[in-house]
Design a protein around this motif. Structure first.
Motif, PDB file in Angstrom:
ATOM      1  N   GLY A 192       0.830  -1.193   0.000  1.00  0.00           N
ATOM      2  CA  GLY A 192       0.000   0.000   0.000  1.00  0.00           C
ATOM      3  C   GLY A 192       0.863   1.239   0.000  1.00  0.00           C
ATOM      4  O   GLY A 192       2.083   1.170   0.026  1.00  0.00           O
ATOM      5  N   SER A 193       0.231   2.360   0.023  1.00  0.00           N
ATOM      6  CA  SER A 193       0.982   3.607  -0.101  1.00  0.00           C
ATOM      7  C   SER A 193       1.204   4.283   1.244  1.00  0.00           C
ATOM      8  O   SER A 193       0.480   4.041   2.200  1.00  0.00           O
ATOM      9  CB  SER A 193       0.218   4.563  -1.024  1.00  0.00           C
ATOM     10  N   GLY A 194       2.244   5.080   1.282  1.00  0.00           N
ATOM     11  CA  GLY A 194       2.448   5.934   2.434  1.00  0.00           C
ATOM     12  C   GLY A 194       3.245   5.370   3.570  1.00  0.00           C
ATOM     13  O   GLY A 194       3.236   5.937   4.666  1.00  0.00           O
ATOM     14  N   PHE A 195       3.974   4.278   3.329  1.00  0.00           N
ATOM     15  CA  PHE A 195       4.750   3.665   4.419  1.00  0.00           C
ATOM     16  C   PHE A 195       5.655   4.689   5.077  1.00  0.00           C
ATOM     17  O   PHE A 195       5.785   4.719   6.301  1.00  0.00           O
ATOM     18  CB  PHE A 195       5.565   2.497   3.874  1.00  0.00           C
ATOM     19  N   ASN A 196       6.268   5.535   4.280  1.00  0.00           N
ATOM     20  CA  ASN A 196       7.280   6.440   4.801  1.00  0.00           C
ATOM     21  C   ASN A 196       6.711   7.502   5.745  1.00  0.00           C
ATOM     22  O   ASN A 196       7.457   8.099   6.520  1.00  0.00           O
ATOM     23  CB  ASN A 196       8.023   7.116   3.651  1.00  0.00           C
TER      24      ASN A 196
END
Length: 116
Positions: free
Chosen positions: A26-30
């Motif tokens: 998915g997106s936005g791990f950082n």
């Protein structure tokens, strides 16, 4: 939406080492702060260590000097290096992602058993 999958657990002798991984899809791990929790049989889930999106780390007193946490934002992966394992480290270890204003996410856990 972030999905977390832990791996790397197993049976290890006292004094041994393990490296747990938590792969995030998915997106936005950082942008998430990340943490490792553990739950031993019959006990409450407890915070072991966390790392902010900026890389600031904190550790429970019981694991200081033996555990280290790191993250690779390019690989969307969180790590937990566990050294000098003790029987009392036996637990299911969970990966946790949290960020203000966003839903929290838990992994399914990976079992660590320390026994001779």
């Amino acid at each position: 939406q972030v999905r977390l999958v832990e791996s790397g657990g197993g049976l290890v002798q006292p004094g041994g080492s393990l490296r747990l991984s938590c792969a995030a899809s998915g997106s936005g791990f950082n942008i998430y702060d990340m943490a490792w929790y553990r739950q031993a049989p019959g006990k409450l889930r407890e915070l072991v260590t966390n790392i902010t999106s900026d890389g600031v780390t904190n550790f429970a007193d019981s694991v200081k000097g033996r555990f280290s946490i790191s993250r690779d934002n390019h690989r969307n992966t969180l790590y937990l290096q566990i050294n000098r394992l003790k029987p009392e480290d036996t637990a299911v270890y969970y990966c946790y992602a949290y960020s203000t204003g966003r839903p929290d996410h838990w992994g399914q856990g990976t079992q660590v058993t320390v026994s001779s």
